[in-house]
Design a protein around this motif. Structure first.
Motif, short mmCIF file in Angstrom:
data_model
loop_
_atom_site.label_atom_id
_atom_site.label_comp_id
_atom_site.label_asym_id
_atom_site.label_seq_id
_atom_site.Cartn_x
_atom_site.Cartn_y
_atom_site.Cartn_z
N ARG A 171 69.68 65.11 53.66
CA ARG A 171 70.01 66.53 53.79
C ARG A 171 71.17 66.80 54.73
NH1 ARG A 171 65.71 69.60 56.28
NH2 ARG A 171 67.08 71.35 55.77
N ARG A 172 71.81 67.92 54.47
CA ARG A 172 72.82 68.43 55.38
C ARG A 172 72.15 69.17 56.54
NH1 ARG A 172 74.90 68.94 50.26
NH2 ARG A 172 77.12 68.46 49.97
N HIS A 173 72.78 69.11 57.69
CA HIS A 173 72.34 69.88 58.85
C HIS A 173 73.58 70.50 59.49
CE1 HIS A 173 68.27 68.19 58.69
NE2 HIS A 173 68.84 67.02 58.47
N HIS A 174 73.40 71.66 60.10
CA HIS A 174 74.51 72.31 60.79
C HIS A 174 74.30 72.25 62.30
CE1 HIS A 174 75.57 74.07 56.88
NE2 HIS A 174 76.75 74.33 57.43
N CYS A 175 75.34 71.86 63.00
CA CYS A 175 75.31 71.92 64.46
C CYS A 175 75.43 73.38 64.87
CB CYS A 175 76.47 71.11 65.04
SG CYS A 175 76.66 71.33 66.84
N ARG A 176 74.50 73.84 65.69
CA ARG A 176 74.49 75.24 66.11
C ARG A 176 75.58 75.56 67.13
NH1 ARG A 176 70.76 74.02 62.31
NH2 ARG A 176 69.22 75.68 62.04
N LYS A 177 76.23 74.55 67.66
CA LYS A 177 77.28 74.78 68.65
C LYS A 177 78.67 74.83 68.02
CE LYS A 177 79.19 75.29 72.68
NZ LYS A 177 79.10 76.60 73.38
N CYS A 178 78.96 73.87 67.10
CA CYS A 178 80.31 73.82 66.50
C CYS A 178 80.34 74.26 65.05
CB CYS A 178 80.90 72.42 66.63
SG CYS A 178 80.04 71.15 65.65
N GLY A 179 79.17 74.30 64.37
CA GLY A 179 79.11 74.75 62.99
C GLY A 179 79.41 73.68 61.96
N TYR A 191 69.32 71.30 71.85
CA TYR A 191 69.78 71.80 73.14
C TYR A 191 69.51 73.30 73.20
CZ TYR A 191 72.68 71.80 77.34
OH TYR A 191 73.12 71.88 78.64
N LEU A 192 69.22 73.79 74.38
CA LEU A 192 68.93 75.21 74.53
C LEU A 192 70.22 76.01 74.63
CD1 LEU A 192 66.85 77.45 74.92
CD2 LEU A 192 66.93 77.01 77.39
N ILE A 201 67.72 74.07 69.98
CA ILE A 201 68.09 74.02 68.57
C ILE A 201 69.03 72.85 68.31
CG2 ILE A 201 67.70 76.44 68.01
CD1 ILE A 201 70.56 77.04 68.72
N ARG A 202 69.18 72.52 67.04
CA ARG A 202 69.92 71.33 66.64
C ARG A 202 71.40 71.42 67.00
NH1 ARG A 202 69.27 67.29 62.76
NH2 ARG A 202 67.32 68.22 62.03
N VAL A 203 71.90 70.34 67.58
CA VAL A 203 73.33 70.20 67.85
C VAL A 203 73.74 68.78 67.46
CG1 VAL A 203 73.41 71.92 69.71
CG2 VAL A 203 72.93 69.51 70.25
#
Length: 258
Positions: A171-179, A191-192, A201-203
């Motif tokens: 599966r694909r995942h998105h980094c919540r910091k860089c997108g 990371y919070l 959340i996922r980074v």
């Protein structure tokens, strides 16, 4: 001026209509000092494809939701405080024309209008509301903003290792910091990020290293976790198909905002 118009019957009626169309799925929108500046359908770029969304611009917030029955019923309401919003124009490319980015502290994404003129109107009205709001509050523009996610279609392989090809199993995942779109191996940590979520959340590994450098977060706050129970990558992407809408021009209540 807005101060003279917030109590006008026309403005109260417009806001009441918006509340009724969201029904119990939406939050109350009629608060002191609030003016409905304009409304219309914009195309939002979601993870897997573009989808029509109904947008309502107020003098202090931007509201959007899924179209169940056009001009009658909407759901999955989202509210973005304008003091935390920035806009960024996007050049026409491929199928995405007349587009711009709506960037905020909690959620960022790309939208497009039907014409270049409508794009200019939307951006001008939103920027005017932001400018007036910041002037009145004395606050500075937001700087800690969430990323606009890279669409799934633009990442056939992991954007970090450039090796793992995405499949129905991988599966694909998105980094919540860089997108960026990354594989599980390259985004196993969390990371919070308080501006986005109350829990870690996922980074991606790169962002984790950058965020962790000099951070005072405890090891428990961002320890490696199983991602099987993580929140949906785009909460309004896997919804039921919105009703198709005919081309509708946006309405801006200029008399209500002069």
């Amino acid at each position: 001026m807005v101060d003279r118009l917030v109590h006008s019957p026309a403005n109260r009626k417009r806001i009441s209509v918006v509340e009724d169309r969201f029904g119990s799925s939406g939050q109350p929108l009629a608060v002191p000092g609030r003016v409905l500046v304009g409304e219309g359908v914009l195309t939002k770029l979601c993870r897997k494809k573009t989808k029509p969304r109904m947008f309502f611009l107020f003098n202090d917030i931007l509201v959007y939701g899924n179209i169940v029955i056009h001009k009658k019923k909407y759901n999955k309401q989202h509210i973005l405080p304008l003091e935390d919003v920035k806009l960024k124009a996007v050049d026409d490319e491929g199928m995405m024309k007349n587009a711009w980015k709506i960037i905020s502290a909690t959620k960022s994404f790309m939208v497009s209008a039907a014409t270049a003129t409508e794009k200019s109107e939307w951006m001008a009205h939103i920027n005017k509301c932001i400018q007036d709001l910041l002037t009145q509050s004395g606050k500075k523009p937001a700087t800690d903003l969430s990323p606009v996610w890279v669409p799934d279609s633009e990442a056939p392989v992991c954007m970090m290792c450039n090796k793992n090809k995405f499949t129905a199993i991988n599966r694909r995942h998105h980094c919540r910091k860089c997108g960026h779109v990354v594989c599980s191996a390259c985004s196993s940590k969390r990371y919070l990020l308080p501006q986005i979520a109350s829990q870690p959340i996922r980074v991606c590994d790169t962002c984790f290293e950058i965020l962790g450098a000099g951070s005072e977060q405890s090891e428990q706050s961002y320890q490696d976790r199983d991602s099987s129970g993580e929140d949906d990558d785009d909460e309004d992407d896997d919804d039921e198909e919105s009703q198709r809408t005919e081309e509708v021009h946006p309405t801006f209540y200029e008399d209500n905002y002069r």
